[in-house]
Design a protein around this motif. Structure first.
Motif, PDB file in Angstrom:
ATOM      1  N   ILE A  27       0.799  -1.225   0.000  1.00  0.00           N
ATOM      2  CA  ILE A  27       0.000   0.000   0.000  1.00  0.00           C
ATOM      3  C   ILE A  27       0.830   1.272   0.000  1.00  0.00           C
ATOM      4  CG2 ILE A  27      -1.943  -1.106   1.142  1.00  0.00           C
ATOM      5  CD1 ILE A  27      -1.022   0.203   3.754  1.00  0.00           C
ATOM      6  N   PHE A  28       2.163   1.130  -0.037  1.00  0.00           N
ATOM      7  CA  PHE A  28       3.023   2.308   0.097  1.00  0.00           C
ATOM      8  C   PHE A  28       2.669   3.375  -0.917  1.00  0.00           C
ATOM      9  CE2 PHE A  28       6.786   4.630   1.210  1.00  0.00           C
ATOM     10  CZ  PHE A  28       7.215   5.204   0.037  1.00  0.00           C
ATOM     11  N   SER A  29       2.488   2.979  -2.169  1.00  0.00           N
ATOM     12  CA  SER A  29       2.279   3.970  -3.230  1.00  0.00           C
ATOM     13  C   SER A  29       0.954   4.715  -3.077  1.00  0.00           C
ATOM     14  CB  SER A  29       2.339   3.299  -4.591  1.00  0.00           C
ATOM     15  OG  SER A  29       1.312   2.343  -4.719  1.00  0.00           O
ATOM     16  N   LEU A  30       0.036   4.160  -2.290  1.00  0.00           N
ATOM     17  CA  LEU A  30      -1.270   4.783  -2.114  1.00  0.00           C
ATOM     18  C   LEU A  30      -1.311   5.726  -0.920  1.00  0.00           C
ATOM     19  CD1 LEU A  30      -3.528   1.634  -2.697  1.00  0.00           C
ATOM     20  CD2 LEU A  30      -2.838   3.377  -4.363  1.00  0.00           C
ATOM     21  N   ASN A  31      -0.341   5.613  -0.055  1.00  0.00           N
ATOM     22  CA  ASN A  31      -0.384   6.330   1.222  1.00  0.00           C
ATOM     23  C   ASN A  31       0.431   7.606   1.221  1.00  0.00           C
ATOM     24  OD1 ASN A  31      -1.899   4.184   2.139  1.00  0.00           O
ATOM     25  ND2 ASN A  31      -0.696   3.899   4.008  1.00  0.00           N
ATOM     26  N   ALA A  32      -0.058   8.565   1.998  1.00  0.00           N
ATOM     27  CA  ALA A  32       0.764   9.720   2.342  1.00  0.00           C
ATOM     28  C   ALA A  32       1.753   9.283   3.418  1.00  0.00           C
ATOM     29  CB  ALA A  32      -0.103  10.854   2.860  1.00  0.00           C
ATOM     30  N   MET A  33       2.935   9.878   3.385  1.00  0.00           N
ATOM     31  CA  MET A  33       3.975   9.534   4.338  1.00  0.00           C
ATOM     32  C   MET A  33       4.423  10.789   5.072  1.00  0.00           C
ATOM     33  SD  MET A  33       4.312   6.290   3.775  1.00  0.00           S
ATOM     34  CE  MET A  33       5.802   5.956   4.723  1.00  0.00           C
ATOM     35  N   GLY A  34       4.770  10.626   6.334  1.00  0.00           N
ATOM     36  CA  GLY A  34       5.205  11.780   7.091  1.00  0.00           C
ATOM     37  C   GLY A  34       6.314  11.438   8.060  1.00  0.00           C
ATOM     38  N   TRP A  35       7.071  12.463   8.393  1.00  0.00           N
ATOM     39  CA  TRP A  35       8.074  12.376   9.465  1.00  0.00           C
ATOM     40  C   TRP A  35       7.641  13.307  10.589  1.00  0.00           C
ATOM     41  CZ3 TRP A  35      11.877   8.931   9.903  1.00  0.00           C
ATOM     42  CH2 TRP A  35      12.323   8.267   8.752  1.00  0.00           C
ATOM     43  N   TYR A  36       7.673  12.775  11.790  1.00  0.00           N
ATOM     44  CA  TYR A  36       7.343  13.516  12.998  1.00  0.00           C
ATOM     45  C   TYR A  36       8.537  13.456  13.929  1.00  0.00           C
ATOM     46  CZ  TYR A  36       2.421  13.276  11.552  1.00  0.00           C
ATOM     47  OH  TYR A  36       1.243  13.390  10.871  1.00  0.00           O
ATOM     48  N   ARG A  37       8.586  14.391  14.857  1.00  0.00           N
ATOM     49  CA  ARG A  37       9.637  14.301  15.867  1.00  0.00           C
ATOM     50  C   ARG A  37       9.067  14.684  17.225  1.00  0.00           C
ATOM     51  NH1 ARG A  37      13.312  19.385  13.797  1.00  0.00           N
ATOM     52  NH2 ARG A  37      11.963  21.082  14.554  1.00  0.00           N
ATOM     53  N   GLN A  38       9.718  14.146  18.241  1.00  0.00           N
ATOM     54  CA  GLN A  38       9.326  14.440  19.609  1.00  0.00           C
ATOM     55  C   GLN A  38      10.577  14.731  20.411  1.00  0.00           C
ATOM     56  OE1 GLN A  38       6.820  11.482  21.463  1.00  0.00           O
ATOM     57  NE2 GLN A  38       6.060  12.969  22.940  1.00  0.00           N
ATOM     58  N   ALA A  39      10.660  15.965  20.880  1.00  0.00           N
ATOM     59  CA  ALA A  39      11.772  16.374  21.728  1.00  0.00           C
ATOM     60  C   ALA A  39      11.409  16.074  23.179  1.00  0.00           C
ATOM     61  CB  ALA A  39      12.057  17.860  21.540  1.00  0.00           C
ATOM     62  N   PRO A  40      12.397  15.925  24.048  1.00  0.00           N
ATOM     63  CA  PRO A  40      12.121  15.637  25.453  1.00  0.00           C
ATOM     64  C   PRO A  40      11.190  16.680  26.071  1.00  0.00           C
ATOM     65  CG  PRO A  40      14.444  15.347  24.985  1.00  0.00           C
ATOM     66  CD  PRO A  40      13.830  15.956  23.751  1.00  0.00           C
TER      67      PRO A  40
END
Length: 114
Positions: A27-40
């Motif tokens: 399903i990769f080609s159908l999905n939106a992808m994102g990067w998130y981050r969490q700082a302490p």
């Protein structure tokens, strides 16, 4: 479906890192992808996202420094991070979102020292 993130590490301010997130399944080609981050001590925040069609958006704090891209042949999304700053430090997570699915990968630590 699994998301496997890699590429984190420790760098000095001004350095670069490239994160990768490989997704299993079809399903990769159908999905939106994102990067998130969490700082302490902070909430998780969106860093960059890319749609199935290749449209991108970025947090204001990373515009001009980070680039998100995807390779459908490899089922992989990348985050090229340049001119890193100490405030970029955190755990980075990838996310895959479709019409009826929503997956998170494990985090990868990015530490930027001044």
């Amino acid at each position: 479906v699994q998301l496997q993130a890699s590429g984190g590490g420790s760098v000095q301010a001004g350095g670069s890192l490239r994160l990768s997130c490989a997704q299993s399944g079809t399903i990769f080609s159908l999905n939106a992808m994102g990067w998130y981050r969490q700082a302490p001590g902070k909430q998780r925040e969106l860093v960059a996202a890319i749609t199935s069609g290749g449209s991108t958006n970025y947090a204001d704090s990373v515009k001009g420094r980070f680039t998100i891209s995807r390779d459908s042949a490899k089922n992989t999304v990348y985050l090229q991070m340049n001119s890193l700053k100490p405030e970029d430090t955190g755990v980075y997570y990838c996310r895959s979102v479709g019409i009826r699915n929503d997956y998170w990968g494990q985090g990868t630590q990015v530490t930027v020292s001044s």
